[in-house]
Scaffold this active site. Structure first.
Site, PDB file in Angstrom:
ATOM      1  N   ASP A  58       0.822  -1.204   0.000  1.00 53.13           N
ATOM      2  CA  ASP A  58       0.000   0.000   0.000  1.00 53.13           C
ATOM      3  C   ASP A  58       0.862   1.262   0.000  1.00 53.13           C
ATOM      4  OD1 ASP A  58      -2.685   1.284   0.369  1.00 53.13           O
ATOM      5  OD2 ASP A  58      -1.742   1.987   2.218  1.00 53.13           O
TER       6      ASP A  58
ATOM      7  N   GLU B 150       1.516  -0.081  -4.875  1.00 52.37           N
ATOM      8  CA  GLU B 150       0.674   1.070  -5.152  1.00 52.37           C
ATOM      9  C   GLU B 150       1.567   2.295  -4.992  1.00 52.37           C
ATOM     10  OE1 GLU B 150      -3.269   3.484  -3.603  1.00 52.37           O
ATOM     11  OE2 GLU B 150      -1.987   2.439  -2.176  1.00 52.37           O
TER      12      GLU B 150
END
Length: 588
Positions: A244, A281
């Protein structure tokens, strides 16, 4: 069994295991570490008392049966009897499916989700990408506020539930990727600061003090995060991790944490004899994220490509607020740039950021599968005011066009759960904070955020209301009725084509050729001997594709949303409104 904990600033540490207290001793070979032996077995509760303080859970806890604030529990990782052998699945020919365990079914458990995995195997996806599973206070939440980075959220089914899920997935031929969050921890239930300098004021982030990757004590913090990542892959037989918001990892060291992590995962893959992948990401539009380490990159295996999403979204919907503004000026030109260059922002001006942004991708050397392409994700749905999906605004035909561009495009495709049948259920932002003040702050913050953009306060769903989560659960009766069933069949057809035709997993970005008409709203690209054409307009389109050199016809139709013939001898394709087609040269 042996217990150990890193607590460099403590003067004394006591282990409390199975209701027996045992003073711990400093480990002479490892600065800041404390060790003790005690009788304990699978399921026994334990914790640590620092300087006669309250009982705290183990930072490396593998199970928190009573939530993040309760004691930890011993987990015997060898107790589970795996039913299926697994050689792994590589990411370079993957079709990913993002899934949130808590809303994939109304029950919100691993076992309930596992019972629905046959649907995904039949759909043709290759990997399930699970949203975060670390414990957080309460029962329901997105998972990005986890606080025990080695443990599994108990309401989902805990460690054994996850193993059953992965085992079932592997038995169906599905790989499993897990979303992990290293850039911050949740605001409630985080006990790491009591043990050591896991966070630092050297850097500041939207979540406060940064995770300590480069200040004093950061060697142990990095080892903590690395150990957690490898434990997920080893102990639960996962096939990869989605990292993330790696752009939020503040790290000034010469050897970055992400390089260390990619090297460690590559080494583990060799040790285990099966492929493992890391998917980032990143908001940076930086090809160095996935450039191999020997070539000066971070060595991650793939990264999400929001630029492709934004171009596609604006082309489909016409939205132009916020970060969509740059793409909405000429959405089909933006789409053409992304499918041939990966990033739209590759050193170009970004009005949303107020500066130039990104770096060019060397398409002659960078395989297309290093970029993940999608029309919808948990972020792009759930961070909208009402959590509305594309299906709430687009016709089935336009949804079919989106599917064609994602599933026949050059990037590794990813779907968000329910997208494949045009789910009408929203996917909203929901929380279950047990701290009343935090709950109220989140509720009011959400309302203020969207109120500033013109939304009425009463229109914004209350994240703390259980009904918000319930509305976000998939309705599994939808796939069996129209128009959902037809769209689901279309997704299956496209995925089967992708699996069958080598041109659809060709990694050569430089070979992708595009054509489009902004005013007429049609878009086409060629990949090898295949052409994909979409008509986003609400009227028929006559699209001059041409025949190409030495060709006497426009080829044949491999798949079409509406009945359509191949281009005639004039090379013109007549495509119905809001429709799409996949064409092949006659030799294919």
């Amino acid at each position: 069994m042996q217990f150990e904990v890193w607590a460099p600033d403590a003067d004394s540490v006591v282990l409390e295991a199975a209701d027996v207290r045992s003073p711990m001793e400093r480990d002479a070979g490892r600065e800041g570490w404390w060790t003790a032996r005690a009788e304990a077995s699978d399921g026994d509760r334990y914790g640590f008392r620092l300087d006669d303080g309250p009982l705290l859970p183990d930072p490396r806890s593998r199970r928190q049966p009573d939530g993040p604030d309760g004691p930890s529990a011993v987990v015997d990782q060898e107790a589970y009897a795996w039913r299926h052998g697994w050689a792994g699945r590589r990411l370079n020919r993957a079709v990913l499916y993002e899934l949130h365990v808590g809303t994939y079914t109304a029950e919100g458990t691993f076992d309930a989700a596992a019972a629905r995995l046959g649907h995904l195997a039949e759909l043709g996806v290759t990997h399930v990408s699970l949203m975060p599973l670390c414990p957080f206070p309460g029962v329901n939440g997105w998972g990005y506020e986890g606080v025990s980075l080695w443990a599994v959220h108990e309401p989902y089914g805990g460690p054994e539930g996850l193993k059953r899920f992965v085992d079932t997935a592997h038995g169906l031929g599905l790989g499993v990727v897990l979303d992990v969050v290293h850039n911050h921890l949740g605001p409630s239930g985080n006990h790491l600061p009591a043990f050591g300098p896991y966070f630092t004021d050297t850097h500041h982030t939207p979540w406060g003090a940064a995770v300590n990757l480069d200040a004093p004590g950061s060697d142990e913090v990095r080892a903590f995060l690395l150990g957690s990542a490898l434990a997920w892959l080893r102990d639960y037989r996962l096939d990869g991790l989605r990292l993330d918001a790696v752009h939020a990892l503040a790290d000034t060291r010469a050897l970055t944490f992400l390089e260390e992590l990619s090297a460690a995962v590559d080494a583990l893959a060799v040790e285990l004899g099966r492929p493992l992948g890391l998917i980032a990401e990143s908001d940076l539009c930086d090809p160095r994220t996935t450039t191999p380490r020997p070539a000066g990159g971070l060595g991650l295996h793939a990264q999400w490509n929001d630029d492709f999403h934004h171009a596609l979204h604006t082309a489909l919907t016409g939205e132009s607020r916020g970060y969509y503004a740059d793409f909405a000026r000429a959405p089909l030109a933006a789409l053409a740039k992304t499918v041939t260059s990966a990033f739209f922002h590759n050193g170009t001006w970004s009005s949303f950021r107020g500066r130039t942004h990104g770096r060019p991708v060397d398409v002659s050397r960078t395989p297309a599968h290093r970029f993940v392409g999608y029309a919808q994700t948990h972020d792009q749905i759930g961070n909208r005011a009402l959590g509305d999906r594309l299906a709430s605004a687009l016709s089935p035909g336009l949804q079919a066009c989106a599917a064609a561009l994602v599933l026949t495009g050059p990037f590794t495709p990813m779907l968000f759960m329910g997208e494949e049948w045009g789910a009408r259920t929203p996917w909203q932002f929901f929380t279950d904070h047990t701290d009343p003040e935090l709950a109220e702050a989140v509720r009011n913050g959400r309302r203020r955020e969207f109120g500033a953009h013109g939304w009425a306060e009463e229109e914004i769903p209350d994240p703390q209301d259980p009904a918000t989560r319930d509305r976000s659960c998939l309705d599994w009766s939808e796939p069996g009725r129209e128009p959902h069933a037809r769209l689901l069949a279309w997704y299956r057809e496209l995925i089967a084509l992708r699996r069958k035709l080598p041109d659809l997993h060709d990694p050569d970005l430089a070979s992708v050729k595009t054509a489009f008409d902004e005013d007429a709203r049609w878009f086409a690209y060629r990949r090898g001997d295949l052409r994909v054409v979409v008509n986003l307009a609400d009227k028929p389109a006559a699209i001059p594709l041409g025949l190409g050199r030495h060709r006497r016809s426009g080829g044949r139709v491999l798949a079409a949303w509406e009945p359509v013939g191949a281009p005639g001898q004039d090379g013109v394709l007549h495509l119905p409104p809001e429709s799409c087609v996949v064409l092949a040269d006659e030799s294919t």
